[in-house]
Design an enzyme around this catalytic site. Structure first.
Site, PDB file in Angstrom:
ATOM      1  N   HIS B 128     -90.611 -55.776   2.901  1.00  0.00           N
ATOM      2  CA  HIS B 128     -89.583 -56.820   2.744  1.00  0.00           C
ATOM      3  C   HIS B 128     -90.119 -58.252   2.783  1.00  0.00           C
ATOM      4  CE1 HIS B 128     -86.975 -53.401   3.359  1.00  0.00           C
ATOM      5  NE2 HIS B 128     -85.872 -54.092   3.460  1.00  0.00           N
ATOM      6  N   GLU B 295     -77.626 -44.653   2.131  1.00  0.00           N
ATOM      7  CA  GLU B 295     -76.831 -45.885   2.088  1.00  0.00           C
ATOM      8  C   GLU B 295     -76.442 -46.199   0.650  1.00  0.00           C
ATOM      9  OE1 GLU B 295     -77.895 -48.651   5.576  1.00  0.00           O
ATOM     10  OE2 GLU B 295     -79.788 -48.367   4.528  1.00  0.00           O
ATOM     11  N   GLU B 311     -70.963 -49.936   2.511  1.00  0.00           N
ATOM     12  CA  GLU B 311     -71.529 -50.988   3.359  1.00  0.00           C
ATOM     13  C   GLU B 311     -70.947 -52.351   3.000  1.00  0.00           C
ATOM     14  OE1 GLU B 311     -75.852 -51.101   3.445  1.00  0.00           O
ATOM     15  OE2 GLU B 311     -75.820 -53.098   4.326  1.00  0.00           O
ATOM     16  N   CYS B 379     -77.946 -57.224   8.775  1.00  0.00           N
ATOM     17  CA  CYS B 379     -77.677 -57.845   7.480  1.00  0.00           C
ATOM     18  C   CYS B 379     -76.212 -58.223   7.323  1.00  0.00           C
ATOM     19  CB  CYS B 379     -78.096 -56.905   6.349  1.00  0.00           C
ATOM     20  SG  CYS B 379     -77.486 -55.228   6.508  1.00  0.00           S
ATOM     21  N   CYS B 380     -75.283 -57.370   7.802  1.00  0.00           N
ATOM     22  CA  CYS B 380     -73.878 -57.554   7.451  1.00  0.00           C
ATOM     23  C   CYS B 380     -73.232 -58.805   8.048  1.00  0.00           C
ATOM     24  CB  CYS B 380     -73.083 -56.294   7.793  1.00  0.00           C
ATOM     25  SG  CYS B 380     -73.596 -54.847   6.830  1.00  0.00           S
TER      26      CYS B 380
END
Lengths: 633, 633
Positions: B128, B295, B311, B379-380
């Site tokens: 990442h 996911e 998600e 992340c959310c």
């Protein structure tokens, strides 16, 4: 020390298990051989490793596929003992020739590494080299006992010696990624008397839980060392974790080693973890493993029925482990669990035709399911085959003085005591009926005791520890007669002890009351709350939609409804069904609402489910309405 | 080319979104800052990398945690524009100083590698580094637009230049393990005019699908290249696969590149895959991703409601991607989908209090659920925060000549056309009411067209492609008045085109009929068969147990039952509820059976669920009884 009577000394000669043994010989073994040799490349891998086939194709299949060949050979061995077949034996001998030819000069054998680069062997703990070696050793021993031929056993011995040269105290560390070699090495010790193998098994066990494990299992954040029981040394264990089959093979090996080394620390650890399994983590069917994500355990009392994993091989492993625990302790509660796993969780893994297999064994199936012909990871077919062909191993045990009867089955055997040899002829229609008739023919009149297992289900003890209990607790006593005369007996460790001076022709008749039991689960099992299951003898029952036109998920079995048992000779090979009436919540004709009406129901043994196409199935039946879900997805 | 009016040019000044923007500024941003700085080590990692903190603790958290700092900064930037706060800005400036200090001399920035070994950077495609760089770039640009300060943007530019020095044609191959940098580089191109960044974005896209990907994703047999959309080149794509958020960020970047390069192959690919998503793989809530195991996606039409992943970040991604598709094509069907994802799938990700978050967003919850304060992979929270604080981005668009109105919201903006500047003042209570009043104040009287989106749900088009449809198909037309007088309008691409010579003070009134819709799913979606959902305007509704004492899973909503809408100002912050009568199948008092009775029901907007503790919830309601399950586990 109590030791089982070896399958090769037991003749199954009527009833339930003989039918299975026959099916395995006639159908399952040929299916396994066909898949192993023709439909997949498992034998071709050995041909390539031996230089007998030079098609340039390299290794076919998965790195642990050798093990399926060995397990098939083990099943063949048992089957040859029961149903000799020159053709099958010839084909097995040819396989063994190829296996022997594939062995490296130093004794190492594993077609994956021979064909992909021998320089990488013993570099990856997850690659099942030791696991395959274990199955090789087991197969070699079984084939030797069945046929007297020792070629395969010698391949196993050479591989064991090779491992002994690499591993052990003061050499390198090694955590077996999938346990199995431990129990196999103990078998090899038993077969050869060479204590190196026992020591090596013990060393493999002692390697776990010290941080030596490295590789894919350990790196996987969802798995980690717990997955293969490498999170703590065996001495510290108290909870079952991870992959269920790995755990079962491991614990079997530990119990084996404990029985020879008198290691009470091992024994205590085994008793702790056994309680954790049996008191908190086993399905009513004797299956284990709640989650398919790790093929194993989640948290205690988490026993989802539809999502159950309950791998066939794990139930087979429960049979292995519980037998060892029984031998170590002399306690029948282990046989009670063994019996539960054998007759339900394991037996459901194979179709009545003998040629279709389940890998997971749920207790609820909303859509129904069909057993498969084979699997990419093909552990289950050959595992259930070798179990059913060797079920003779679980009937009798003995020590110097006494005889134990564990699983009742129509059979003959001869037991060697210190001062006598006793021929036994057992007649019974178990598990359908609880009457057992035993003819004793000692070589000479002599004193010894019979330890006759009175199953927990006949003593109002559904399972040790109370995870399950019976709702109807009145149970008549088991009757035992000697030569027709009722006899008093003492119960010790779950066995009725009948001590006598026996002479040729003596008869013992046992009448175990086989009533229909309503089973309730501990409140800790949220998935079974407000529900009831049915059991008769060792058999757990289920509802299948084929027998229940008004549905199986929409019914209430009230506590006071009478239950009936009926022998149905033409249904599913001949079974007792259970029947009665349920309250069925049924859609109205316009489907705009629902009403309740009384409907008949019929239950069949769980092991016989999914033999009539895809049929929704349920073991646990609501006793009262606690929630209503319309139009489940 | 149609371009959106930038959030920084849009003033949200009443109604629905202002409430959210306020909540994000007052609650969500402080929560994110607290977790980023104090409760977790995300800022400390930058301090360590910069040498400002020497606690010898090394890198804390997960290797992609830097991205959460950047996303928080992006949310802060948007929020500062709406609600200036010197304290927040000062703290953000301090973060930015630390970030800048953590940058390596060559422009590289990533605290994981700086703290664990810089020599390993760019060695693992899954780590990442590029993803974090993308969020850095996005944050830098947002902060620049919000505050005029370019320090963070310059850090992003130096990292982009560093990446440009390593990657690109003729250099090494690289497949981004988690797409994101592509869309960020296009933003950087837009902000700087430096075409290198557009080219580099395009190059990253062109690297996929050629077998260059290596590492953990690609080795995982359950994932493989499909997981990160690396199984085929973008030109060949027709089906959505793998991880939903990766796919959304990827497609957004591809659409961005296509818009500047006029690459019709890219555009065609995007239209194919969009149809695959919207025709076969999207939930009624606009959420995507059926499985928590990857996911992401399973197979077409597999849309389980209870097991839905959906998600929050993937719904945010749907907003990004659909906006780009709208810009590329001028078609409002993309805004219809954007609106569905924004008002339902994304908005459900945050609590009404603004400080609790959902990661998955199922459409059925048997047990109920509670939003969490934070997540390990966080992340959310910052993603939903940056979306809600920048929702101004999605209201207006324009080209040289005309103005587009996409999402209606009380707001002001000024649009620069080629020959005019037009001040717009919009008043509406959307999404609760369908009336929109628009005041036009052009600098000078002039001719141009308004493209007023008439939502699909007001034109009997539940969703492009027919995955969902309305059962009640009679829909009044949308009325448009100019200065009070009804006007005819032409529909093109989902927009009512109102062409006129506009003068200061002109008013346009739009009345979109906002009726309660019964929604049915395509028969291909087995999970929704025989069920109906309710929608009013863009809002999907659900039943929550709090409002339905007789249960929510045991009810039938008949097709002919009248439905009522009621404004409830004190419920859940003020919502329209929907109500009527259902047939409820209810246990009898003795719980031995069930009966059906008529009961009232009340539905609330899906986005508002789970704000009253753990409440069972269901979006799809049975229309008729097809099956009955008692006592669900």
């Amino acid at each position: 020390l109590i030791r089982p009577i070896h399958f090769s000394e037991v003749i199954l000669d009527d009833g339930f298990w003989k039918t299975y043994a026959h099916k395995v010989s006639e159908v399952t073994v040929p299916v396994c051989m066909e898949y192993t040799e023709a439909k997949t490349g498992r034998i071709r891998n050995f041909e390539r490793a031996a230089g007998l086939l030079n098609d340039g194709k390299g290794h076919e299949g998965i790195y642990y596929d050798d093990s399926d060949v060995y397990k098939a050979l083990e099943a063949i061995a048992y089957s040859l003992k029961i149903y000799p077949s020159p053709q099958v034996e010839k084909r097995a001998d040819e396989w063994i020739d190829k296996i022997a030819a594939a062995q490296e000069p130093d004794g190492y054998i594993n077609t994956f590494y021979t064909l992909t680069g021998l320089e990488n062997r013993w570099s990856d703990m997850e690659k099942h080299e030791d696991y395959c070696a274990g199955h090789l050793i087991e197969a070699g021993i079984a084939y030797y006992y069945a046929t007297g031929k020792n070629k395969l056993m010698n391949v196993g011995i050479r591989m064991a010696d090779h491992m002994d040269s690499i591993f052990g105290p003061g050499k390198r560390n090694w955590v077996t990624g999938h346990q199995e070699v431990e129990l196999a090495l103990v078998k090899l010790y038993e077969a050869t008397g060479n204590k190196n193998y026992l020591n090596l098994a013990n060393w493999f066990i002692s390697q776990r839980g010290h941080g030596y494990g490295v590789g894919r299992i350990w790196d996987n954040p969802a798995w980690g060392p717990r997955y293969c029981q490498d999170d703590q040394p065996i001495e510290a264990i108290s909870h079952i974790t991870g992959h269920a089959v790995r755990a079962m093979y491991y614990y079997t090996g530990v119990a084996d080693v404990a029985s020879y080394t008198k290691n009470t620390t091992y024994l205590n650890a085994m008793q702790r973890v056994w309680e954790d399994v049996v008191h908190k983590n086993v399905y009513l069917t004797g299956a284990i493993g709640s989650s398919r994500h790790n093929e194993g355990f989640t948290k205690s009392f988490d026993l989802p029925n539809a999502e159950a994993y309950g791998e066939t091989c794990a139930s087979v492993g429960m049979v292995f482990w519980n037998q060892r625990m029984n031998q170590l302790t002399g306690n029948a509660m282990y046989i009670d669990v063994l019996e539960r796993s054998l007759f339900n969780g394991a037996l459901a893994g194979i179709s009545l035709t003998g040629d279709r297999f389940f890998y997971p064994n749920p207790l609820t199936s909303y859509e129904g399911d069909t057993r498969k012909e084979w699997f990419g990871t093909a552990c289950c077919p050959s595992n259930i085959a070798r179990l059913l062909a060797s079920v003779g191993n679980y009937l009798y045990a003995h020590d110097e003085h006494d005889i134990w009867l564990n699983i009742y089955a129509g059979s003959k055997t001869t037991v060697s005591l210190k001062n006598n040899r006793v021929k036994l002829t057992q007649q019974t229609n178990y598990p359908w009926e609880g009457s057992v008739s035993l003819l004793l023919e000692p070589e000479h009149t002599g004193e010894f005791a019979l330890h006759l297992r009175i199953p927990g289900w006949a003593r109002n003890d559904a399972i040790s520890g109370g995870l399950y209990r019976f709702a109807n607790t009145e149970t008549p006593d088991t009757e035992i007669r000697i030569n027709g005369k009722p006899t008093q007996y003492k119960m010790v460790n779950g066995y009725a002890i009948v001590h006598n001076t026996w002479k040729k022709g003596d008869r013992v008749d046992i009448r175990i009351p086989m009533e229909i039991k309503r089973v309730l689960a501990s409140d800790s099992v949220s998935q079974d709350r407000g529900k009831v299951a049915l059991q008769r003898g060792p058999l757990v029952y289920c509802l299948e939609e084929a027998d229940n036109a008004s549905g199986i998920f929409n019914v209430i079995l009230k506590d006071d409804v009478p239950l009936l048992e009926t022998w149905e000779p033409h249904l599913l090979g001949g079974i007792y069904t259970l029947s009665g009436e349920v309250e069925a919540v049924i859609p109205t004709p316009d489907r705009a609402s629902a009403t309740t009406s009384v409907q008949p129901f019929k239950a069949i043994p769980y092991f016989a489910w999914a033999n009539r196409g895809k049929q929704p199935m349920q073991v646990w039946i609501p006793r009262r309405v606690t929630s209503i879900l319309l139009n489940k997805e």
